[in-house]
Scaffold this motif. Structure first.
Motif, PDB file in Angstrom:
ATOM      1  N   TRP A  27       2.089   7.459   1.212  1.00 33.35           N
ATOM      2  CA  TRP A  27       2.412   6.563   2.307  1.00 33.35           C
ATOM      3  C   TRP A  27       2.353   5.112   1.855  1.00 33.35           C
ATOM      4  CZ3 TRP A  27       3.118   7.374   7.729  1.00 33.35           C
ATOM      5  CH2 TRP A  27       3.204   8.711   8.089  1.00 33.35           C
ATOM      6  N   GLU A  28       3.264   4.297   2.389  1.00 29.34           N
ATOM      7  CA  GLU A  28       3.242   2.845   2.181  1.00 29.34           C
ATOM      8  C   GLU A  28       2.858   2.198   3.498  1.00 29.34           C
ATOM      9  OE1 GLU A  28       6.426   0.225   0.103  1.00 29.34           O
ATOM     10  OE2 GLU A  28       6.954   0.312   2.248  1.00 29.34           O
ATOM     11  N   MET A  29       1.847   1.324   3.445  1.00 30.06           N
ATOM     12  CA  MET A  29       1.374   0.630   4.641  1.00 30.06           C
ATOM     13  C   MET A  29       1.428  -0.870   4.397  1.00 30.06           C
ATOM     14  SD  MET A  29       0.217   2.938   6.832  1.00 30.06           S
ATOM     15  CE  MET A  29      -0.747   4.414   7.051  1.00 30.06           C
ATOM     16  N   THR A  30       2.005  -1.609   5.345  1.00 28.37           N
ATOM     17  CA  THR A  30       2.064  -3.064   5.269  1.00 28.37           C
ATOM     18  C   THR A  30       1.277  -3.649   6.427  1.00 28.37           C
ATOM     19  OG1 THR A  30       4.222  -2.988   4.193  1.00 28.37           O
ATOM     20  CG2 THR A  30       3.591  -5.073   5.227  1.00 28.37           C
ATOM     21  N   VAL A  31       0.305  -4.515   6.102  1.00 30.00           N
ATOM     22  CA  VAL A  31      -0.562  -5.140   7.094  1.00 30.00           C
ATOM     23  C   VAL A  31      -0.227  -6.619   7.200  1.00 30.00           C
ATOM     24  CG1 VAL A  31      -2.937  -5.641   7.763  1.00 30.00           C
ATOM     25  CG2 VAL A  31      -2.438  -3.567   6.474  1.00 30.00           C
ATOM     26  N   ILE A  45       0.175  -7.706   3.259  1.00 28.34           N
ATOM     27  CA  ILE A  45      -0.308  -6.908   2.127  1.00 28.34           C
ATOM     28  C   ILE A  45       0.297  -5.521   2.268  1.00 28.34           C
ATOM     29  CG2 ILE A  45      -2.319  -5.740   1.137  1.00 28.34           C
ATOM     30  CD1 ILE A  45      -3.952  -8.149   1.688  1.00 28.34           C
ATOM     31  N   THR A  46       0.890  -5.026   1.184  1.00 22.98           N
ATOM     32  CA  THR A  46       1.467  -3.687   1.176  1.00 22.98           C
ATOM     33  C   THR A  46       0.712  -2.849   0.158  1.00 22.98           C
ATOM     34  OG1 THR A  46       3.638  -4.527   1.811  1.00 22.98           O
ATOM     35  CG2 THR A  46       3.576  -2.350   0.803  1.00 22.98           C
ATOM     36  N   GLN A  47       0.294  -1.661   0.589  1.00 26.89           N
ATOM     37  CA  GLN A  47      -0.417  -0.728  -0.280  1.00 26.89           C
ATOM     38  C   GLN A  47       0.185   0.656  -0.116  1.00 26.89           C
ATOM     39  OE1 GLN A  47      -4.428  -1.024   1.279  1.00 26.89           O
ATOM     40  NE2 GLN A  47      -5.001  -2.511  -0.276  1.00 26.89           N
ATOM     41  N   THR A  48       0.086   1.452  -1.179  1.00 24.71           N
ATOM     42  CA  THR A  48       0.471   2.854  -1.072  1.00 24.71           C
ATOM     43  C   THR A  48      -0.788   3.696  -1.224  1.00 24.71           C
ATOM     44  OG1 THR A  48       0.990   3.004  -3.425  1.00 24.71           O
ATOM     45  CG2 THR A  48       2.821   2.525  -1.927  1.00 24.71           C
ATOM     46  N   ARG A  49      -0.753   4.859  -0.591  1.00 25.73           N
ATOM     47  CA  ARG A  49      -1.915   5.744  -0.619  1.00 25.73           C
ATOM     48  C   ARG A  49      -1.455   7.181  -0.454  1.00 25.73           C
ATOM     49  NH1 ARG A  49      -7.729   5.818   2.060  1.00 25.73           N
ATOM     50  NH2 ARG A  49      -8.227   7.846   1.240  1.00 25.73           N
ATOM     51  N   GLN A 126      -0.995  -6.168  12.605  1.00 23.23           N
ATOM     52  CA  GLN A 126       0.027  -5.146  12.794  1.00 23.23           C
ATOM     53  C   GLN A 126       0.147  -4.391  11.485  1.00 23.23           C
ATOM     54  OE1 GLN A 126       4.045  -6.404  13.646  1.00 23.23           O
ATOM     55  NE2 GLN A 126       4.683  -4.337  14.115  1.00 23.23           N
ATOM     56  N   VAL A 127       0.221  -3.077  11.590  1.00 19.00           N
ATOM     57  CA  VAL A 127       0.399  -2.232  10.419  1.00 19.00           C
ATOM     58  C   VAL A 127       1.652  -1.399  10.644  1.00 19.00           C
ATOM     59  CG1 VAL A 127      -0.566  -0.397   8.987  1.00 19.00           C
ATOM     60  CG2 VAL A 127      -2.076  -2.097  10.018  1.00 19.00           C
ATOM     61  N   VAL A 128       2.545  -1.444   9.673  1.00 15.80           N
ATOM     62  CA  VAL A 128       3.741  -0.620   9.702  1.00 15.80           C
ATOM     63  C   VAL A 128       3.659   0.291   8.484  1.00 15.80           C
ATOM     64  CG1 VAL A 128       6.257  -0.589   9.612  1.00 15.80           C
ATOM     65  CG2 VAL A 128       5.075  -2.398  10.863  1.00 15.80           C
ATOM     66  N   GLY A 129       3.764   1.601   8.713  1.00 10.52           N
ATOM     67  CA  GLY A 129       3.652   2.547   7.607  1.00 10.52           C
ATOM     68  C   GLY A 129       4.776   3.549   7.626  1.00 10.52           C
ATOM     69  N   ARG A 130       5.077   4.036   6.420  1.00  7.10           N
ATOM     70  CA  ARG A 130       6.111   5.077   6.313  1.00  7.10           C
ATOM     71  C   ARG A 130       5.768   6.002   5.162  1.00  7.10           C
ATOM     72  NH1 ARG A 130      10.648   3.459   2.541  1.00  7.10           N
ATOM     73  NH2 ARG A 130       9.799   1.694   1.396  1.00  7.10           N
ATOM     74  N   ARG A 131       6.127   7.245   5.337  1.00 12.42           N
ATOM     75  CA  ARG A 131       5.901   8.244   4.295  1.00 12.42           C
ATOM     76  C   ARG A 131       7.013   8.106   3.263  1.00 12.42           C
ATOM     77  NH1 ARG A 131       7.212  13.539   2.870  1.00 12.42           N
ATOM     78  NH2 ARG A 131       5.451  14.714   2.021  1.00 12.42           N
ATOM     79  N   LEU A 132       6.601   8.013   1.996  1.00  8.28           N
ATOM     80  CA  LEU A 132       7.568   7.836   0.903  1.00  8.28           C
ATOM     81  C   LEU A 132       7.985   9.153   0.284  1.00  8.28           C
ATOM     82  CD1 LEU A 132       5.842   4.820  -0.874  1.00  8.28           C
ATOM     83  CD2 LEU A 132       7.765   4.745   0.724  1.00  8.28           C
ATOM     84  N   GLY A 133       7.181  10.178   0.450  1.00  6.59           N
ATOM     85  CA  GLY A 133       7.464  11.472  -0.167  1.00  6.59           C
ATOM     86  C   GLY A 133       6.164  12.141  -0.568  1.00  6.59           C
ATOM     87  N   GLU A 134       6.272  13.037  -1.538  1.00  6.21           N
ATOM     88  CA  GLU A 134       5.081  13.738  -2.017  1.00  6.21           C
ATOM     89  C   GLU A 134       4.201  12.803  -2.825  1.00  6.21           C
ATOM     90  OE1 GLU A 134       4.381  16.854  -1.023  1.00  6.21           O
ATOM     91  OE2 GLU A 134       6.217  16.684   0.138  1.00  6.21           O
ATOM     92  N   CYS A 135       2.918  13.135  -2.893  1.00  6.01           N
ATOM     93  CA  CYS A 135       1.997  12.360  -3.713  1.00  6.01           C
ATOM     94  C   CYS A 135       2.347  12.533  -5.184  1.00  6.01           C
ATOM     95  CB  CYS A 135       0.548  12.810  -3.465  1.00  6.01           C
ATOM     96  SG  CYS A 135      -0.031  12.426  -1.808  1.00  6.01           S
ATOM     97  N   LYS A 136       2.188  11.455  -5.922  1.00 12.61           N
ATOM     98  CA  LYS A 136       2.481  11.520  -7.352  1.00 12.61           C
ATOM     99  C   LYS A 136       1.218  11.935  -8.084  1.00 12.61           C
ATOM    100  CE  LYS A 136       6.119   8.295  -6.904  1.00 12.61           C
ATOM    101  NZ  LYS A 136       6.536   7.035  -6.627  1.00 12.61           N
ATOM    102  N   PRO A 137       1.357  12.823  -9.099  1.00 12.19           N
ATOM    103  CA  PRO A 137       0.173  13.270  -9.831  1.00 12.19           C
ATOM    104  C   PRO A 137      -0.532  12.162 -10.577  1.00 12.19           C
ATOM    105  CG  PRO A 137       2.185  14.310 -10.704  1.00 12.19           C
ATOM    106  CD  PRO A 137       2.572  13.390  -9.583  1.00 12.19           C
TER     107      PRO A 137
END
Length: 137
Positions: A27-31, A45-49, A126-137
């Motif tokens: 997931w990518e989340m932008t705060v 701030i944008t983070q992926t998790r 405000q937080v906007v998030g979106r799923r990017l796909g499967e988790c990367k190993p």
């Protein structure tokens, strides 16, 4: 502060939504945060998790053991979670928020207030998030 906001929003979304509603994955989340009395807002701030199935079921895994935040008045309509939150720590904070969610997106708002000395600080995030796909190993 913004990391705390991101963790709180993610925890509220994950904790209030049934596991089938929010998909696990990367997931990518932008705060974006503004502080009352300061012109403009802080830089986003944008983070992926990687959100695991366990994370989605247990919000404490997202907030972390030492966060000291407790949720109350949590309500889930099936597409939106609203809540109150109180956090202890160096600067205690309290407030409320709402998270609108689908399987692959979140849109959240959070208002927090803190007292430091004789000053009251009010933040809006405000937080906007979106799923990017499967988790990367």
């Amino acid at each position: 502060m913004r990391r705390t906001v991101l963790a709180l929003i993610a925890a509220a979304a994950a904790g209030g939504a049934p596991a089938a509603d929010i998909q696990e994955g990367n997931w990518e989340m932008t705060v974006t945060t503004s502080v009352e009395g300061m012109p403009g807002s802080m830089a986003p701030i944008t983070q992926t998790r990687c959100l695991t199935r366990e994370d989605a079921r247990d919000p404490s895994r997202l907030v972390g053991a030492g966060a000291g935040c407790e949720f109350s008045n949590k309500r889930d309509s099936g597409s939106e979670v609203s809540f109150d939150v109180a956090c202890t720590g160096q600067v205690p904070m309290s407030g409320s928020g709402a998270v609108r969610y689908t399987a692959q997106s979140v849109d959240a708002r959070l208002e927090l207030a803190a007292e430091t000395g004789n000053q009251r600080i009010m933040t809006r995030s405000q937080v906007v998030g979106r799923r990017l796909g499967e988790c990367k190993p």
